[in-house]
Design a protein around this motif. Structure first.
Motif, PDB file in Angstrom:
ATOM      1  N   TYR A  25     -38.514  77.756 -62.667  1.00  0.00           N
ATOM      2  CA  TYR A  25     -39.858  77.368 -63.610  1.00  0.00           C
ATOM      3  C   TYR A  25     -39.599  75.998 -64.108  1.00  0.00           C
ATOM      4  O   TYR A  25     -40.332  75.072 -63.759  1.00  0.00           O
ATOM      5  CB  TYR A  25     -40.090  78.451 -64.706  1.00  0.00           C
ATOM      6  CG  TYR A  25     -41.168  77.664 -65.461  1.00  0.00           C
ATOM      7  CD1 TYR A  25     -42.472  77.782 -65.145  1.00  0.00           C
ATOM      8  CD2 TYR A  25     -40.713  77.087 -66.972  1.00  0.00           C
ATOM      9  CE1 TYR A  25     -43.443  77.610 -66.172  1.00  0.00           C
ATOM     10  CE2 TYR A  25     -41.757  76.572 -67.504  1.00  0.00           C
ATOM     11  CZ  TYR A  25     -42.965  76.447 -67.065  1.00  0.00           C
ATOM     12  OH  TYR A  25     -44.085  76.283 -67.963  1.00  0.00           O
ATOM     13  N   VAL A  26     -38.421  75.610 -64.599  1.00  0.00           N
ATOM     14  CA  VAL A  26     -37.811  74.433 -65.059  1.00  0.00           C
ATOM     15  C   VAL A  26     -37.751  73.278 -63.824  1.00  0.00           C
ATOM     16  O   VAL A  26     -38.432  72.219 -64.115  1.00  0.00           O
ATOM     17  CB  VAL A  26     -36.463  74.392 -65.672  1.00  0.00           C
ATOM     18  CG1 VAL A  26     -35.949  72.973 -65.899  1.00  0.00           C
ATOM     19  CG2 VAL A  26     -36.665  75.266 -66.941  1.00  0.00           C
ATOM     20  N   PHE A  27     -37.333  73.801 -62.638  1.00  0.00           N
ATOM     21  CA  PHE A  27     -37.392  73.016 -61.391  1.00  0.00           C
ATOM     22  C   PHE A  27     -38.570  72.616 -60.839  1.00  0.00           C
ATOM     23  O   PHE A  27     -38.982  71.399 -60.799  1.00  0.00           O
ATOM     24  CB  PHE A  27     -36.383  73.609 -60.273  1.00  0.00           C
ATOM     25  CG  PHE A  27     -36.774  73.041 -58.961  1.00  0.00           C
ATOM     26  CD1 PHE A  27     -35.690  71.910 -58.747  1.00  0.00           C
ATOM     27  CD2 PHE A  27     -37.583  73.484 -57.923  1.00  0.00           C
ATOM     28  CE1 PHE A  27     -36.063  71.195 -57.461  1.00  0.00           C
ATOM     29  CE2 PHE A  27     -37.685  72.769 -56.922  1.00  0.00           C
ATOM     30  CZ  PHE A  27     -36.793  71.664 -56.428  1.00  0.00           C
ATOM     31  N   MET A  29     -41.482  72.614 -62.742  1.00  0.00           N
ATOM     32  CA  MET A  29     -42.330  71.966 -63.810  1.00  0.00           C
ATOM     33  C   MET A  29     -41.680  70.318 -63.884  1.00  0.00           C
ATOM     34  O   MET A  29     -42.332  69.334 -63.865  1.00  0.00           O
ATOM     35  CB  MET A  29     -42.183  72.401 -65.385  1.00  0.00           C
ATOM     36  CG  MET A  29     -42.872  73.764 -65.315  1.00  0.00           C
ATOM     37  SD  MET A  29     -44.769  73.358 -65.064  1.00  0.00           S
ATOM     38  CE  MET A  29     -45.304  72.320 -66.131  1.00  0.00           C
ATOM     39  N   THR A  30     -40.461  70.118 -63.612  1.00  0.00           N
ATOM     40  CA  THR A  30     -39.787  68.964 -63.552  1.00  0.00           C
ATOM     41  C   THR A  30     -40.248  68.141 -62.249  1.00  0.00           C
ATOM     42  O   THR A  30     -40.643  66.994 -62.668  1.00  0.00           O
ATOM     43  CB  THR A  30     -38.030  68.833 -63.577  1.00  0.00           C
ATOM     44  OG1 THR A  30     -37.783  69.662 -64.882  1.00  0.00           O
ATOM     45  CG2 THR A  30     -37.458  67.764 -63.511  1.00  0.00           C
ATOM     46  N   ARG A  31     -40.394  68.875 -61.252  1.00  0.00           N
ATOM     47  CA  ARG A  31     -40.645  68.248 -60.098  1.00  0.00           C
ATOM     48  C   ARG A  31     -42.313  68.000 -60.313  1.00  0.00           C
ATOM     49  O   ARG A  31     -42.552  66.870 -59.837  1.00  0.00           O
ATOM     50  CB  ARG A  31     -40.413  69.086 -58.932  1.00  0.00           C
ATOM     51  CG  ARG A  31     -40.981  68.784 -57.646  1.00  0.00           C
ATOM     52  CD  ARG A  31     -40.670  69.727 -56.514  1.00  0.00           C
ATOM     53  NE  ARG A  31     -41.550  69.386 -55.135  1.00  0.00           N
ATOM     54  CZ  ARG A  31     -41.619  70.479 -54.438  1.00  0.00           C
ATOM     55  NH1 ARG A  31     -40.945  71.346 -54.242  1.00  0.00           N
ATOM     56  NH2 ARG A  31     -42.320  70.172 -53.439  1.00  0.00           N
ATOM     57  N   TYR A  32     -42.977  68.674 -60.816  1.00  0.00           N
ATOM     58  CA  TYR A  32     -44.557  68.166 -60.910  1.00  0.00           C
ATOM     59  C   TYR A  32     -44.526  67.188 -62.017  1.00  0.00           C
ATOM     60  O   TYR A  32     -45.406  66.271 -61.661  1.00  0.00           O
ATOM     61  CB  TYR A  32     -45.056  69.507 -61.533  1.00  0.00           C
ATOM     62  CG  TYR A  32     -46.562  69.285 -62.034  1.00  0.00           C
ATOM     63  CD1 TYR A  32     -47.449  69.247 -61.102  1.00  0.00           C
ATOM     64  CD2 TYR A  32     -46.979  69.197 -63.468  1.00  0.00           C
ATOM     65  CE1 TYR A  32     -48.868  69.144 -61.416  1.00  0.00           C
ATOM     66  CE2 TYR A  32     -48.042  69.033 -63.864  1.00  0.00           C
ATOM     67  CZ  TYR A  32     -49.291  68.915 -62.708  1.00  0.00           C
ATOM     68  OH  TYR A  32     -50.573  68.465 -63.183  1.00  0.00           O
ATOM     69  N   LYS A  33     -43.904  67.041 -63.021  1.00  0.00           N
ATOM     70  CA  LYS A  33     -44.154  66.121 -63.873  1.00  0.00           C
ATOM     71  C   LYS A  33     -43.791  64.923 -63.448  1.00  0.00           C
ATOM     72  O   LYS A  33     -44.093  63.620 -63.597  1.00  0.00           O
ATOM     73  CB  LYS A  33     -43.276  66.336 -65.206  1.00  0.00           C
ATOM     74  CG  LYS A  33     -43.859  67.291 -65.990  1.00  0.00           C
ATOM     75  CD  LYS A  33     -42.917  67.783 -67.269  1.00  0.00           C
ATOM     76  CE  LYS A  33     -43.578  68.743 -67.944  1.00  0.00           C
ATOM     77  NZ  LYS A  33     -42.779  69.159 -69.348  1.00  0.00           N
ATOM     78  N   GLU A  34     -42.478  64.733 -62.567  1.00  0.00           N
ATOM     79  CA  GLU A  34     -42.022  63.529 -61.824  1.00  0.00           C
ATOM     80  C   GLU A  34     -42.889  63.034 -60.688  1.00  0.00           C
ATOM     81  O   GLU A  34     -43.393  61.911 -60.791  1.00  0.00           O
ATOM     82  CB  GLU A  34     -40.707  63.867 -61.162  1.00  0.00           C
ATOM     83  CG  GLU A  34     -40.204  62.701 -60.170  1.00  0.00           C
ATOM     84  CD  GLU A  34     -39.128  63.297 -59.609  1.00  0.00           C
ATOM     85  OE1 GLU A  34     -38.169  62.341 -59.352  1.00  0.00           O
ATOM     86  OE2 GLU A  34     -38.857  64.396 -59.261  1.00  0.00           O
ATOM     87  N   ARG A  35     -43.525  64.126 -60.172  1.00  0.00           N
ATOM     88  CA  ARG A  35     -44.769  63.479 -59.092  1.00  0.00           C
ATOM     89  C   ARG A  35     -45.844  63.072 -59.997  1.00  0.00           C
ATOM     90  O   ARG A  35     -46.574  62.017 -59.372  1.00  0.00           O
ATOM     91  CB  ARG A  35     -45.231  64.760 -58.333  1.00  0.00           C
ATOM     92  CG  ARG A  35     -43.931  65.138 -57.173  1.00  0.00           C
ATOM     93  CD  ARG A  35     -44.410  66.222 -56.560  1.00  0.00           C
ATOM     94  NE  ARG A  35     -43.123  66.524 -55.489  1.00  0.00           N
ATOM     95  CZ  ARG A  35     -43.492  66.690 -54.073  1.00  0.00           C
ATOM     96  NH1 ARG A  35     -44.828  66.402 -53.706  1.00  0.00           N
ATOM     97  NH2 ARG A  35     -42.497  66.765 -53.263  1.00  0.00           N
TER      98      ARG A  35
END
Length: 114
Positions: A25-27, A29-35
């Motif tokens: 989940y953290v991975f 969400m972090t990827r989504y926010k970065e994109r």
């Protein structure tokens, strides 16, 4: 006494599942926010393309499995000759030789790209 053992197994299973779910989940969400941040700043979309593939996945897996096999053989030798614990030596040697094989694969693929 048996009920306590069952409870321990249930707690460990639920904790392991929750830990894996939390990491994924953290991975994500972090990827989504970065994109989203990259899209807002109008950064080149080619950076988002994560489809870079290995030149030869067969070579990579072959080298990894050979490295693991060598690690198992070396761990067995360490266990027999130096009386090291089999569990410790097996885990250490499999990771060591598996990692070395992946590093060598990276070097080979880098040379093939050039």
């Amino acid at each position: 006494m048996n009920d306590m053992d069952d409870l321990k197994h249930i707690i460990i299973s639920v904790s392991a599942f929750a830990g894996i779910f939390g990491i994924v989940y953290v991975f994500m969400m972090t990827r989504y926010k970065e994109r989203m941040a990259m899209i807002e700043r109008k950064v080149d979309a080619s950076l988002l393309d994560s489809t870079r593939k290995s030149l030869s996945p067969t070579l990579k897996f072959g080298m990894l499995f050979v490295g693991i096999a060598i690690g198992i053989i070396v761990a067995s030798a360490l266990n027999r000759w130096y009386s090291l614990s089999m569990g410790m030596s097996l885990l250490a040697m499999v990771f060591l030789f598996g990692g070395i094989s992946l590093i060598l694969n990276f070097i080979i693929e880098r040379r093939l790209e050039k």
